[in-house]
Design an enzyme around this catalytic site. Structure first.
Site, PDB file in Angstrom:
ATOM      1  N   HIS A  50      -5.109 -21.349  -7.603  1.00  0.00           N
ATOM      2  CA  HIS A  50      -4.874 -21.147  -6.184  1.00  0.00           C
ATOM      3  C   HIS A  50      -4.078 -22.223  -5.419  1.00  0.00           C
ATOM      4  O   HIS A  50      -3.206 -22.006  -4.903  1.00  0.00           O
ATOM      5  CB  HIS A  50      -6.062 -20.519  -5.395  1.00  0.00           C
ATOM      6  CG  HIS A  50      -5.726 -20.044  -3.859  1.00  0.00           C
ATOM      7  ND1 HIS A  50      -4.950 -18.948  -3.775  1.00  0.00           N
ATOM      8  CD2 HIS A  50      -6.109 -20.545  -2.842  1.00  0.00           C
ATOM      9  CE1 HIS A  50      -4.687 -18.820  -2.577  1.00  0.00           C
ATOM     10  NE2 HIS A  50      -5.492 -19.918  -1.788  1.00  0.00           N
ATOM     11  N   LYS A  84       2.512 -23.412  -5.634  1.00  0.00           N
ATOM     12  CA  LYS A  84       2.882 -23.039  -4.261  1.00  0.00           C
ATOM     13  C   LYS A  84       4.011 -24.176  -3.500  1.00  0.00           C
ATOM     14  O   LYS A  84       4.473 -23.744  -2.367  1.00  0.00           O
ATOM     15  CB  LYS A  84       1.688 -23.141  -3.232  1.00  0.00           C
ATOM     16  CG  LYS A  84       0.807 -21.652  -3.427  1.00  0.00           C
ATOM     17  CD  LYS A  84      -0.486 -21.692  -2.596  1.00  0.00           C
ATOM     18  CE  LYS A  84      -1.173 -20.256  -2.877  1.00  0.00           C
ATOM     19  NZ  LYS A  84      -1.726 -20.105  -4.393  1.00  0.00           N
ATOM     20  N   GLU A 117     -11.975 -25.828  -5.984  1.00  0.00           N
ATOM     21  CA  GLU A 117     -11.230 -25.163  -7.278  1.00  0.00           C
ATOM     22  C   GLU A 117     -11.457 -25.756  -8.732  1.00  0.00           C
ATOM     23  O   GLU A 117     -12.020 -25.270  -9.560  1.00  0.00           O
ATOM     24  CB  GLU A 117      -9.943 -24.637  -7.107  1.00  0.00           C
ATOM     25  CG  GLU A 117      -9.477 -23.915  -8.215  1.00  0.00           C
ATOM     26  CD  GLU A 117      -8.210 -23.142  -7.923  1.00  0.00           C
ATOM     27  OE1 GLU A 117      -7.484 -22.279  -8.759  1.00  0.00           O
ATOM     28  OE2 GLU A 117      -7.304 -23.464  -6.829  1.00  0.00           O
ATOM     29  N   PHE A 129      -9.076 -16.110   2.927  1.00  0.00           N
ATOM     30  CA  PHE A 129      -9.908 -16.281   4.203  1.00  0.00           C
ATOM     31  C   PHE A 129     -11.138 -15.041   3.863  1.00  0.00           C
ATOM     32  O   PHE A 129     -10.871 -14.011   3.552  1.00  0.00           O
ATOM     33  CB  PHE A 129      -9.261 -16.010   5.181  1.00  0.00           C
ATOM     34  CG  PHE A 129      -8.514 -17.407   5.872  1.00  0.00           C
ATOM     35  CD1 PHE A 129      -8.540 -18.603   5.061  1.00  0.00           C
ATOM     36  CD2 PHE A 129      -7.665 -17.141   6.810  1.00  0.00           C
ATOM     37  CE1 PHE A 129      -7.903 -19.685   5.667  1.00  0.00           C
ATOM     38  CE2 PHE A 129      -7.133 -18.320   7.571  1.00  0.00           C
ATOM     39  CZ  PHE A 129      -7.140 -19.779   6.845  1.00  0.00           C
ATOM     40  N   HIS A 139       3.304 -20.416   0.667  1.00  0.00           N
ATOM     41  CA  HIS A 139       2.230 -19.527   0.619  1.00  0.00           C
ATOM     42  C   HIS A 139       2.321 -18.386   1.270  1.00  0.00           C
ATOM     43  O   HIS A 139       2.209 -18.259   2.521  1.00  0.00           O
ATOM     44  CB  HIS A 139       0.866 -20.498   1.252  1.00  0.00           C
ATOM     45  CG  HIS A 139      -0.282 -19.559   0.901  1.00  0.00           C
ATOM     46  ND1 HIS A 139      -0.407 -18.332   0.053  1.00  0.00           N
ATOM     47  CD2 HIS A 139      -1.693 -19.746   1.142  1.00  0.00           C
ATOM     48  CE1 HIS A 139      -1.715 -18.232  -0.124  1.00  0.00           C
ATOM     49  NE2 HIS A 139      -2.251 -18.957   0.480  1.00  0.00           N
ATOM     50  N   CYS A 151      -5.385 -13.779   1.261  1.00  0.00           N
ATOM     51  CA  CYS A 151      -4.593 -14.239   0.324  1.00  0.00           C
ATOM     52  C   CYS A 151      -4.827 -13.968  -1.136  1.00  0.00           C
ATOM     53  O   CYS A 151      -4.382 -14.374  -1.973  1.00  0.00           O
ATOM     54  CB  CYS A 151      -4.621 -15.978   0.506  1.00  0.00           C
ATOM     55  SG  CYS A 151      -4.068 -16.558   2.088  1.00  0.00           S
TER      56      CYS A 151
END
Length: 413
Positions: free
Chosen positions: A304, A336, A315, A400, A341, A164
């Protein structure tokens, strides 16, 4: 060599709109494109929502003979590149190739969904049931290759697969190619078309996707106390990056300058962030240093913010660690909830949002924020966007495998 790099064209393709104008209009209107999945039956799954592009018409971009060789994700890639080039007013021609323009793209899964479809046909009909061009469609590199072929771009060509983080990595690497003199312009972006039963199931099995079963628009709730996972989507975005003087000589529109880029790895776990977020903090600090900016120079962070419990809180903790007292003055939103996403395309889509935010002095909101989370207590621009002059912004994208990528953009006056 170290040359200035600017963004001159944007080409988003998302569930809230195709093309810069429709896309930004939806953002300004606060409209989510997340719906219940219609492509296949999700009855056996726990997740039921996605960001589908149901009005996609590839024949508006490609003749029939080209479509036979283009997987859906590659269609998105090439079409978004053409939209960005049109927006930048940058001429291109496959008959007159350009050695000084290249392509840097990202895709987490490439043509995996197409391969899934073809495998089902193979089991039912044998080898004759498989498309003769399957081998050309499924590999991730078909994104940059098909853009280069379509447009005649003979400069650097690459497609990364950094989960991502791929879209931001693609823009960051394009920045480096131009800064180092490899190219005068780059098409940078990401594309993803992962909405197929097996791919959807794979993420559902590991419990990373939202299991919300109410109003689909509320499935993605970044920073909300009750957030329960990300919402898979499809889409793409391309950006035209140019060396500053090259853009000025053309009289090109300039959205923003790409100032800094950083990339690192947690080296911790395939799906969970490192507690405390120190590698994420280090990545943000490195991007700021390469941009030659202080934390106090940043007005907005497009986080993110995948709408998972661990990642959102981690985050915010990392942002506080980097920005200290200035964190309380920062706007930090997760977008998002608009687009879902689209995995490797997300970072490119959100870079386009950052460029438009700088241009218009507008803070895009974090939609669907209903229950505050004490662990996410910064100014997340809840529910409604705000007009505010912006000098410099940051775009975070994490994936990931512990992959962290960060961009810093600034206004060009």
């Amino acid at each position: 060599m170290s040359r200035r790099v600017v963004i001159t064209g944007l080409g988003p393709i998302t569930c809230i709109g195709t093309g810069r104008e429709a896309f930004w209009k939806a953002i300004r209107a606060g409209r989510s494109g997340i719906t219940r999945v219609t492509r296949f039956d999700t009855g056996e799954f726990k997740a039921h929502c996605a960001g589908e592009i149901n009005d996609w018409d590839p024949t508006a971009f490609f003749p029939p003979h080209r479509l036979k060789r283009l997987d859906r994700f590659a269609q998105f890639a090439v079409a978004s590149a053409r939209l960005a080039l049109e927006d930048a007013r940058l001429p291109w021609s496959s008959e007159e190739p350009n050695d000084r323009i290249g392509v840097s793209f990202g895709s987490a899964l490439g043509g995996v969904a197409r391969a899934e479809h073809e495998h089902a046909s193979f089991l039912k009909n044998g080898p004759r049931g498989v498309s003769q061009t399957l081998a050309l469609q499924v590999f991730g590199g078909s994104a940059n290759s098909n853009i280069a072929i379509e447009c005649g771009f003979r400069g650097p060509g690459t497609t990364n697969s950094n989960s991502c983080a791929s879209g931001v990595v693609a823009v960051g690497e394009a920045l480096r190619y131009i800064r180092d003199g490899w190219a005068d312009g780059m098409i940078a972006g990401g594309a993803e078309a992962p909405l197929s039963p097996l791919t959807f199931a794979a993420f559902d099995f590991i419990k990373t996707m939202s299991r919300w079963d109410g109003d689909p628009h509320l499935a993605c709730r970044p920073f909300d106390l009750e957030r329960d996972g990300f919402v898979m989507a499809e889409g793409a975005a391309s950006l035209v990056l140019e060396e500053y003087e090259h853009a000025r000589r053309r009289g090109a529109p300039i959205y923003a300058e790409v100032r800094g880029y950083a990339l690192n790895n947690d080296a911790y776990h395939m799906t969970s962030p490192m507690p405390g977020g120190e590698p994420v903090s280090a990545c943000m600090r490195a991007a700021l240093a390469r941009a030659a900016l202080a934390p106090e120079d940043i007005d907005y962070i497009n986080a993110h913010a995948s709408s998972t419990q661990l990642n959102d809180a981690n985050e915010i903790a990392a942002i506080k660690n980097v920005f200290g007292a200035h964190a309380s003055s920062l706007a930090v939103s997760g977008t998002k909830a608009f687009t879902g996403h689209p995995l490797g395309a997300t970072g490119a889509i959100e870079t386009a949002i950052c460029a438009l935010a700088l241009r218009d002095g507008y803070l895009p909101p974090t939609l669907h924020h209903r229950t505050p989370d004490p662990a996410c207590d910064l100014d997340i621009v809840p529910n409604t966007g705000r007009v505010q002059p912006l000098r410099a912004v940051m775009n975070n994208a994490f994936g990931f495998g512990g992959i962290n990528s960060v961009l810093v953009l600034s206004r060009v006056d």
